[in-house]
Design an enzyme around this catalytic site. Structure first.
Site, mmCIF file in Angstrom:
data_model
loop_
_atom_site.group_PDB
_atom_site.id
_atom_site.type_symbol
_atom_site.label_atom_id
_atom_site.label_comp_id
_atom_site.label_asym_id
_atom_site.label_seq_id
_atom_site.Cartn_x
_atom_site.Cartn_y
_atom_site.Cartn_z
ATOM 1 N N TYR A 1 -71.581 54.695 -40.053
ATOM 2 C CA TYR A 1 -70.519 55.041 -39.106
ATOM 3 C C TYR A 1 -69.627 53.839 -38.815
ATOM 4 O O TYR A 1 -68.388 53.914 -38.917
ATOM 5 C CB TYR A 1 -71.094 55.584 -37.798
ATOM 6 N N ASP B 1 -69.879 60.231 -36.309
ATOM 7 C CA ASP B 1 -70.749 60.085 -35.143
ATOM 8 C C ASP B 1 -71.027 61.465 -34.571
ATOM 9 O O ASP B 1 -70.707 62.490 -35.197
ATOM 10 C CB ASP B 1 -70.108 59.161 -34.097
ATOM 11 N N GLU C 1 -66.842 49.176 -31.499
ATOM 12 C CA GLU C 1 -67.713 50.214 -32.045
ATOM 13 C C GLU C 1 -69.180 49.943 -31.735
ATOM 14 O O GLU C 1 -69.943 50.864 -31.434
ATOM 15 C CB GLU C 1 -67.501 50.346 -33.555
ATOM 16 N N TRP D 1 -59.039 48.238 -27.670
ATOM 17 C CA TRP D 1 -59.321 47.907 -29.072
ATOM 18 C C TRP D 1 -58.380 48.615 -30.037
ATOM 19 O O TRP D 1 -58.444 48.397 -31.240
ATOM 20 C CB TRP D 1 -60.773 48.217 -29.407
ATOM 21 N N ARG D 2 -57.503 49.459 -29.505
ATOM 22 C CA ARG D 2 -56.517 50.125 -30.350
ATOM 23 C C ARG D 2 -55.152 49.433 -30.320
ATOM 24 O O ARG D 2 -54.182 49.936 -30.881
ATOM 25 C CB ARG D 2 -56.358 51.588 -29.925
ATOM 26 N N GLN E 1 -74.204 54.334 -27.639
ATOM 27 C CA GLN E 1 -75.050 54.634 -26.473
ATOM 28 C C GLN E 1 -74.407 54.271 -25.136
ATOM 29 O O GLN E 1 -75.096 54.203 -24.110
ATOM 30 C CB GLN E 1 -76.405 53.894 -26.577
ATOM 31 N N THR E 2 -73.080 54.011 -25.122
ATOM 32 C CA THR E 2 -72.441 53.550 -23.888
ATOM 33 C C THR E 2 -71.084 54.239 -23.725
ATOM 34 O O THR E 2 -70.347 54.380 -24.695
ATOM 35 C CB THR E 2 -72.240 52.021 -23.899
ATOM 36 N N LEU F 1 -75.396 46.266 -20.529
ATOM 37 C CA LEU F 1 -75.082 47.264 -21.557
ATOM 38 C C LEU F 1 -76.343 47.861 -22.177
ATOM 39 O O LEU F 1 -76.323 48.968 -22.697
ATOM 40 C CB LEU F 1 -74.226 46.643 -22.680
ATOM 41 N N GLY F 2 -77.436 47.105 -22.135
ATOM 42 C CA GLY F 2 -78.689 47.594 -22.708
ATOM 43 C C GLY F 2 -78.700 47.557 -24.227
ATOM 44 O O GLY F 2 -77.733 47.161 -24.866
ATOM 45 N N TYR F 3 -79.827 47.960 -24.806
ATOM 46 C CA TYR F 3 -79.994 47.953 -26.269
ATOM 47 C C TYR F 3 -79.557 46.597 -26.833
ATOM 48 O O TYR F 3 -78.646 46.488 -27.661
ATOM 49 C CB TYR F 3 -79.193 49.096 -26.913
ATOM 50 N N CYS G 1 -63.230 69.242 -27.877
ATOM 51 C CA CYS G 1 -64.344 69.948 -28.532
ATOM 52 C C CYS G 1 -65.668 69.369 -28.039
ATOM 53 O O CYS G 1 -66.461 68.806 -28.795
ATOM 54 C CB CYS G 1 -64.204 69.819 -30.052
#
Length: 399
Positions: A131, A149, A48, A35-36, A53-54, A91-93, A203
């Site tokens: 976000y 995020d 996005e 996607w970049r 959640q994935t 993928l769920g949700y 980080c």
């Protein structure tokens, strides 16, 4: 940890140092993600939403297929629900993709099938929150908008010793304000993506690689020897356990009974084996009986059925609830497997019962039920628990 909510302010020189170091690191170390490849706002939006959640590695093949099936916003707006859910299967949700379609339909109606290029209109679309709107606005349209995020909150909490609970929605504005104060106006999209990559690879929540972090000299928490005290996060909501018996019923045509879930709520409009909810004590008794049976039986077989005069190991509760199936189905004495699956705040425990429709008998279908062969299961949208149960059946070659 000592609570200290004093806001740390940076000089312009510190802000410039952060931008220079972070973007230089990003130019050298950025992750190569599909996607970049360009700044197409549709691709950015899809990625996005999928990444919520994935994990990235999981998303990549779904992203390619989704863009192949629905190459434009208009294609997404007009997609049949079955195909839409199939593209998202695993993928769920699933509310995410339903909201995407509703947003796409709005874009067709109000924005000529294009992604709006300002924050206000982006936020007006279903399923696009601060976000995602910030990510699209900054990456696709070069607007200096924050995209906050969990990764970004972790980085900024460590930079500024922000004591506010990152799990509290009210804390978001604090982090958004700090990003606004420090974001690069020349390269806002790269700045936000650099923060995402930094939080994901350097980080990190545990074992952060502070020695190679491009912002090492700017972390106030590191200077104070409190680096790993941040971010502050309250305990997670306790997961609620639910217990089911799933019924894998096979007819004389080698078809299995499937039941469609309601159009509202968890796993809406998806297909599963009939699920009968039981109490925790009932479930635990069934599991204990099953394990004892396997211990006591030297060679249990898949065709070890309950005789008419016998009491089944599985509780009679689930059988009675399937439209008199206890009279039309021959059940195996023991379950053929157990499946668990965690949703956001629920954990499903499922015992898979297996049975065959008896000779000269039939199971009366309800409106939301159908028969299907395993070879045709790809035509149905299955949630993850159902996929796990189908895997059990596929592994039993002699069924």
């Amino acid at each position: 940890m000592t609570t200290n909510k004093q806001v740390i302010e940076w000089t312009e020189s510190q802000k410039q140092e952060m931008q220079t170091n972070l973007l230089a690191w990003y130019d050298k170390e950025k992750r190569l993600l599909p996607w970049r490849e360009n700044k197409d706002p549709y691709r950015i939006w899809v990625s996005e939403i999928m990444l919520q959640q994935t994990q990235v590695a999981t998303v990549i093949p779904y992203f390619h297929r989704f863009l192949e099936w629905f190459p434009t916003i208009t294609d997404l707006a007009e997609a049949p629900e079955e195909k839409l859910l199939k593209a998202w299967e695993g993928l769920g949700y699933y509310s995410r993709v339903r909201n995407m379609q509703e947003a796409a339909q709005t874009m067709v109606e109000k924005f000529d099938g294009n992604m709006p290029n300002n924050l206000k209109d982006l936020l007006s679309l279903k399923g696009i929150g601060p976000y995602t709107a910030g990510a699209i606005a900054s990456i696709a349209f070069d607007l200096p908008e924050p995209a906050v995020d969990g990764n970004v909150m972790r980085v900024y909490s460590r930079l500024f010793c922000i004591e506010d609970d990152i799990a509290d929605p009210k804390s978001r504005k604090i982090f958004e304000q700090k990003v606004r104060e420090t974001i690069s106006h020349d390269r806002p999209g790269d700045f936000n993506q650099a923060l995402m990559d930094l939080g994901a690879t350097i980080c990190t929540p545990t074992s952060p690689k502070i020695e190679i972090d491009p912002l090492k000299n700017l972390y106030e928490s590191y200077k104070q020897g409190r680096f790993e005290d941040f971010p502050v996060k309250k305990k997670k909501v306790k997961t609620i356990p639910l217990y089911y018996v799933a019924l894998a019923i096979k007819n004389k045509k080698n078809e299995y009974l499937l039941r469609k879930r309601p159009s509202e709520g968890l796993l809406a409009n998806m297909w599963t084996f009939p699920l009968i909810e039981v109490t925790k004590s009932e479930y635990e008794k069934m599991v204990a009986d099953w394990k004892n049976y396997l211990l006591d039986t030297k060679e249990p077989t898949l065709f070890d059925f309950v005789a008419e005069s016998e009491e089944p190991l599985l509780s009679g509760v689930f059988i009675e609830q399937l439209d008199k199936a206890h009279k039309t189905v021959a059940w195996q004495k023991q379950p053929i497997g157990e499946v668990t699956h965690i949703f956001s705040h629920r954990k499903w425990h499922m015992l898979l019962a297996h049975g065959f429709v008896k000779e000269n008998e039939s199971v009366k279908l309800q409106e939301n039920e159908t028969w299907a062969k395993i070879t045709d299961f790809d035509d149905f949208v299955f949630p993850k628990p159902q996929q796990k149960m189908v895997a059990i059946l596929n592994n039993l070659s002699n069924i």
